[in-house]
Design a protein around this motif. Structure first.
Motif, PDB file in Angstrom:
ATOM      1  N   LYS A   1      -2.982  96.869  56.662  1.00 42.87           N
ATOM      2  CA  LYS A   1      -3.139  96.905  55.218  1.00 42.87           C
ATOM      3  C   LYS A   1      -2.874  98.318  54.729  1.00 42.87           C
ATOM      4  CE  LYS A   1      -6.264  95.877  51.374  1.00 42.87           C
ATOM      5  NZ  LYS A   1      -5.176  95.272  50.590  1.00 42.87           N
ATOM      6  N   GLY A   2      -1.936  98.445  53.792  1.00 39.14           N
ATOM      7  CA  GLY A   2      -1.672  99.743  53.189  1.00 39.14           C
ATOM      8  C   GLY A   2      -0.456 100.444  53.761  1.00 39.14           C
ATOM      9  N   TYR A   3      -0.454 101.762  53.609  1.00 43.50           N
ATOM     10  CA  TYR A   3       0.702 102.571  53.976  1.00 43.50           C
ATOM     11  C   TYR A   3       0.229 103.831  54.689  1.00 43.50           C
ATOM     12  CZ  TYR A   3      -0.781 105.326  49.936  1.00 43.50           C
ATOM     13  OH  TYR A   3      -1.518 106.088  49.071  1.00 43.50           O
ATOM     14  N   TRP A   4       1.174 104.524  55.330  1.00 44.38           N
ATOM     15  CA  TRP A   4       0.865 105.740  56.071  1.00 44.38           C
ATOM     16  C   TRP A   4       1.021 106.962  55.173  1.00 44.38           C
ATOM     17  CZ3 TRP A   4      -1.261 105.318  60.782  1.00 44.38           C
ATOM     18  CH2 TRP A   4      -1.111 104.104  61.440  1.00 44.38           C
ATOM     19  N   GLU A   5       0.097 107.895  55.318  1.00 48.23           N
ATOM     20  CA  GLU A   5       0.192 109.156  54.582  1.00 48.23           C
ATOM     21  C   GLU A   5      -0.155 110.303  55.517  1.00 48.23           C
ATOM     22  OE1 GLU A   5      -2.523 109.283  51.340  1.00 48.23           O
ATOM     23  OE2 GLU A   5      -4.271 108.781  52.553  1.00 48.23           O
ATOM     24  N   LEU A   6       0.363 111.474  55.203  1.00 41.18           N
ATOM     25  CA  LEU A   6       0.090 112.662  56.009  1.00 41.18           C
ATOM     26  C   LEU A   6      -1.115 113.391  55.427  1.00 41.18           C
ATOM     27  CD1 LEU A   6       3.734 113.979  56.585  1.00 41.18           C
ATOM     28  CD2 LEU A   6       2.331 112.590  58.114  1.00 41.18           C
ATOM     29  N   VAL A   7      -2.100 113.653  56.279  1.00 39.07           N
ATOM     30  CA  VAL A   7      -3.314 114.350  55.844  1.00 39.07           C
ATOM     31  C   VAL A   7      -3.568 115.530  56.776  1.00 39.07           C
ATOM     32  CG1 VAL A   7      -4.336 112.285  54.829  1.00 39.07           C
ATOM     33  CG2 VAL A   7      -4.803 112.841  57.218  1.00 39.07           C
ATOM     34  N   LYS A   8      -4.265 116.523  56.250  1.00 40.55           N
ATOM     35  CA  LYS A   8      -4.592 117.704  57.041  1.00 40.55           C
ATOM     36  C   LYS A   8      -5.991 117.536  57.614  1.00 40.55           C
ATOM     37  CE  LYS A   8      -3.969 122.696  56.916  1.00 40.55           C
ATOM     38  NZ  LYS A   8      -3.594 123.859  56.055  1.00 40.55           N
ATOM     39  N   LYS A   9      -6.113 117.667  58.933  1.00 37.62           N
ATOM     40  CA  LYS A   9      -7.397 117.522  59.596  1.00 37.62           C
ATOM     41  C   LYS A   9      -7.535 118.604  60.669  1.00 37.62           C
ATOM     42  CE  LYS A   9     -10.262 114.212  62.123  1.00 37.62           C
ATOM     43  NZ  LYS A   9     -10.330 112.851  62.706  1.00 37.62           N
ATOM     44  N   ASP A  10      -8.598 119.397  60.535  1.00 38.66           N
ATOM     45  CA  ASP A  10      -8.844 120.493  61.483  1.00 38.66           C
ATOM     46  C   ASP A  10      -7.635 121.404  61.626  1.00 38.66           C
ATOM     47  OD1 ASP A  10     -11.386 119.438  61.973  1.00 38.66           O
ATOM     48  OD2 ASP A  10     -10.635 118.138  63.572  1.00 38.66           O
ATOM     49  N   GLY A  11      -6.994 121.655  60.487  1.00 39.90           N
ATOM     50  CA  GLY A  11      -5.854 122.570  60.473  1.00 39.90           C
ATOM     51  C   GLY A  11      -4.545 121.966  60.936  1.00 39.90           C
ATOM     52  N   GLU A  12      -4.554 120.680  61.282  1.00 32.88           N
ATOM     53  CA  GLU A  12      -3.332 120.017  61.733  1.00 32.88           C
ATOM     54  C   GLU A  12      -2.991 118.834  60.828  1.00 32.88           C
ATOM     55  OE1 GLU A  12      -3.573 118.933  65.803  1.00 32.88           O
ATOM     56  OE2 GLU A  12      -3.799 120.987  66.532  1.00 32.88           O
ATOM     57  N   ILE A  13      -1.698 118.538  60.742  1.00 32.86           N
ATOM     58  CA  ILE A  13      -1.233 117.407  59.931  1.00 32.86           C
ATOM     59  C   ILE A  13      -1.139 116.169  60.821  1.00 32.86           C
ATOM     60  CG2 ILE A  13       0.617 116.525  58.481  1.00 32.86           C
ATOM     61  CD1 ILE A  13      -0.816 118.852  57.232  1.00 32.86           C
ATOM     62  N   GLU A  14      -1.723 115.073  60.368  1.00 28.55           N
ATOM     63  CA  GLU A  14      -1.628 113.831  61.120  1.00 28.55           C
ATOM     64  C   GLU A  14      -1.396 112.661  60.169  1.00 28.55           C
ATOM     65  OE1 GLU A  14      -6.221 112.348  61.543  1.00 28.55           O
ATOM     66  OE2 GLU A  14      -5.444 113.670  63.124  1.00 28.55           O
ATOM     67  N   ALA A  15      -0.866 111.581  60.722  1.00 27.46           N
ATOM     68  CA  ALA A  15      -0.619 110.375  59.931  1.00 27.46           C
ATOM     69  C   ALA A  15      -1.886 109.527  59.909  1.00 27.46           C
ATOM     70  CB  ALA A  15       0.540 109.586  60.523  1.00 27.46           C
ATOM     71  N   LYS A  16      -2.259 109.074  58.720  1.00 22.90           N
ATOM     72  CA  LYS A  16      -3.448 108.255  58.555  1.00 22.90           C
ATOM     73  C   LYS A  16      -3.101 107.058  57.687  1.00 22.90           C
ATOM     74  CE  LYS A  16      -8.213 108.393  56.838  1.00 22.90           C
ATOM     75  NZ  LYS A  16      -9.247 109.228  56.165  1.00 22.90           N
ATOM     76  N   LEU A  17      -3.639 105.915  58.041  1.00 23.04           N
ATOM     77  CA  LEU A  17      -3.371 104.696  57.282  1.00 23.04           C
ATOM     78  C   LEU A  17      -4.256 104.647  56.044  1.00 23.04           C
ATOM     79  CD1 LEU A  17      -1.640 102.115  57.401  1.00 23.04           C
ATOM     80  CD2 LEU A  17      -3.560 100.997  58.549  1.00 23.04           C
ATOM     81  N   ASN A  18      -3.629 104.617  54.881  1.00 17.73           N
ATOM     82  CA  ASN A  18      -4.332 104.438  53.619  1.00 17.73           C
ATOM     83  C   ASN A  18      -4.393 102.936  53.357  1.00 17.73           C
ATOM     84  OD1 ASN A  18      -4.894 104.073  50.830  1.00 17.73           O
ATOM     85  ND2 ASN A  18      -4.266 106.174  50.408  1.00 17.73           N
ATOM     86  N   ASN A  19      -5.591 102.359  53.404  1.00 15.94           N
ATOM     87  CA  ASN A  19      -5.690 100.902  53.401  1.00 15.94           C
ATOM     88  C   ASN A  19      -5.630 100.270  52.013  1.00 15.94           C
ATOM     89  OD1 ASN A  19      -8.190 101.490  52.393  1.00 15.94           O
ATOM     90  ND2 ASN A  19      -9.348 100.615  54.099  1.00 15.94           N
ATOM     91  N   SER A  20      -5.054 100.988  51.071  1.00 19.78           N
ATOM     92  CA  SER A  20      -4.780 100.367  49.775  1.00 19.78           C
ATOM     93  C   SER A  20      -3.307  99.975  49.742  1.00 19.78           C
ATOM     94  CB  SER A  20      -5.098 101.328  48.630  1.00 19.78           C
ATOM     95  OG  SER A  20      -4.263 102.468  48.692  1.00 19.78           O
ATOM     96  N   GLY A  21      -3.015  98.855  49.170  1.00 16.95           N
ATOM     97  CA  GLY A  21      -1.624  98.414  49.106  1.00 16.95           C
ATOM     98  C   GLY A  21      -1.436  97.070  49.776  1.00 16.95           C
ATOM     99  N   SER A  22      -0.183  96.766  50.086  1.00 14.91           N
ATOM    100  CA  SER A  22       0.161  95.431  50.561  1.00 14.91           C
ATOM    101  C   SER A  22      -0.210  95.234  52.031  1.00 14.91           C
ATOM    102  CB  SER A  22       1.660  95.181  50.364  1.00 14.91           C
ATOM    103  OG  SER A  22       2.411  96.131  51.085  1.00 14.91           O
ATOM    104  N   LEU A  23      -0.262  93.981  52.420  1.00 15.81           N
ATOM    105  CA  LEU A  23      -0.572  93.602  53.796  1.00 15.81           C
ATOM    106  C   LEU A  23       0.731  93.379  54.558  1.00 15.81           C
ATOM    107  CD1 LEU A  23      -3.106  92.866  55.568  1.00 15.81           C
ATOM    108  CD2 LEU A  23      -2.572  90.479  55.028  1.00 15.81           C
ATOM    109  N   SER A  24       0.812  93.939  55.752  1.00 18.16           N
ATOM    110  CA  SER A  24       1.977  93.763  56.619  1.00 18.16           C
ATOM    111  C   SER A  24       1.528  93.102  57.916  1.00 18.16           C
ATOM    112  CB  SER A  24       2.643  95.103  56.932  1.00 18.16           C
ATOM    113  OG  SER A  24       3.021  95.782  55.757  1.00 18.16           O
ATOM    114  N   THR A  25       2.429  92.338  58.514  1.00 14.62           N
ATOM    115  CA  THR A  25       2.143  91.700  59.796  1.00 14.62           C
ATOM    116  C   THR A  25       3.128  92.224  60.829  1.00 14.62           C
ATOM    117  OG1 THR A  25       1.399  89.709  58.638  1.00 14.62           O
ATOM    118  CG2 THR A  25       1.812  89.518  60.990  1.00 14.62           C
ATOM    119  N   ILE A  26       2.593  92.699  61.948  1.00 17.02           N
ATOM    120  CA  ILE A  26       3.404  93.327  62.997  1.00 17.02           C
ATOM    121  C   ILE A  26       3.511  92.374  64.184  1.00 17.02           C
ATOM    122  CG2 ILE A  26       3.614  95.306  64.552  1.00 17.02           C
ATOM    123  CD1 ILE A  26       1.745  96.822  62.545  1.00 17.02           C
TER     124      ILE A  26
END
Length: 237
Positions: free
Chosen positions: A48-73
């Motif tokens: 559910k949602g989309y990927w966004e880049l966030v800063k955590k402990d001084g490093e950039i990582e990809a985090k799933l933002n669970n707002s938005g459409s549902l995808s099936t993998i």
């Protein structure tokens, strides 16, 4: 007569069940959600949602933002999974894995490897289907006429598609096409060749422009900085 009738019915059902889902017509496959869910793929996950880049402990990582459409993998992990699909009558290479992602009842992403021995037939079909590539990315190997990779390249490509170039040290390299990209009918296609000891293999990626812009697909979640696809990113999409 009844026995003959039942045999015909059983053969018909078997043929129907053995029909593969053709991934070469992704733009035509609207309402594909129920079709995929009924195929019996062994590994299915939802996102559910989309990927966004966030800063955590001084490093950039990809985090799933669970707002938005549902995808099936749909992850293709077994031989049975692989045999459920093809691409314009080319089978997926047995022993490889694959992935198909559905979003908004459409195919948003495909990643498969087709039969290695038909790598160049697939390339020809892609050119027939999609036209001239929008981008061609080259690779090179050190030019030694006795080298098996050099022989393979020279035997696999037309002369017009390869070139011998020298670097600043006067060493010669054989340059050949490695990756072909198309952007057409709402989808980006990337077909990559891999040189092996005695033959080429391949990797095919198809991603919808919508999924790319909405950052739905992990690995393609930073469209502005994507080394190959960034030219297709439009903030006004």
């Amino acid at each position: 007569m009844k026995n003959l009738y039942f045999v015909i019915v059983l053969v018909f059902i078997a043929c129907q069940n053995n029909k593969k889902l053709d991934l070469s017509k992704v733009e035509d496959k609207k309402g594909v959600g129920s079709t995929l869910s009924n195929l019996g793929v062994s590994s299915i996950q939802t996102q559910k949602g989309y990927w966004e880049l966030v800063k955590k402990d001084g490093e950039i990582e990809a985090k799933l933002n669970n707002s938005g459409s549902l995808s099936t993998i749909y992850s293709l992990k077994t031989e049975e999974d692989i045999k459920l699909f093809n691409f314009d009558n080319f089978d997926i290479q047995i022993g490889t894995s694959g992935k198909i992602i559905e979003s908004n009842d459409e195919i948003a992403f495909v990643n498969i490897s087709l039969e290695s021995f038909k790598t160049f037939e697939v390339l020809k079909r892609l050119k027939e289907k999609l036209g001239d590539p929008d981008q061609i990315i080259n690779d090179n190997v050190f030019y030694d006429i006795e080298n098996s990779n050099v022989k393979l390249v020279l035997n696999s490509f037309d002369k017009k598609d390869v070139n011998i170039e020298k670097d600043e040290f006067d060493d010669e390299y054989l340059t050949y096409p490695l990756c072909f990209i198309w952007n057409i009918r709402g989808y980006i296609y990337k077909y990559t060749l891999f040189i092996n000891e005695k033959s080429f293999s391949n990797d095919l990626v198809i991603i919808s422009n919508r999924a790319f812009h909405e950052k739905i697909i992990f690995g393609y979640h930073n469209p502005k900085k994507d080394p190959i696809f960034k030219k297709y990113y439009n903030e006004q999409f």
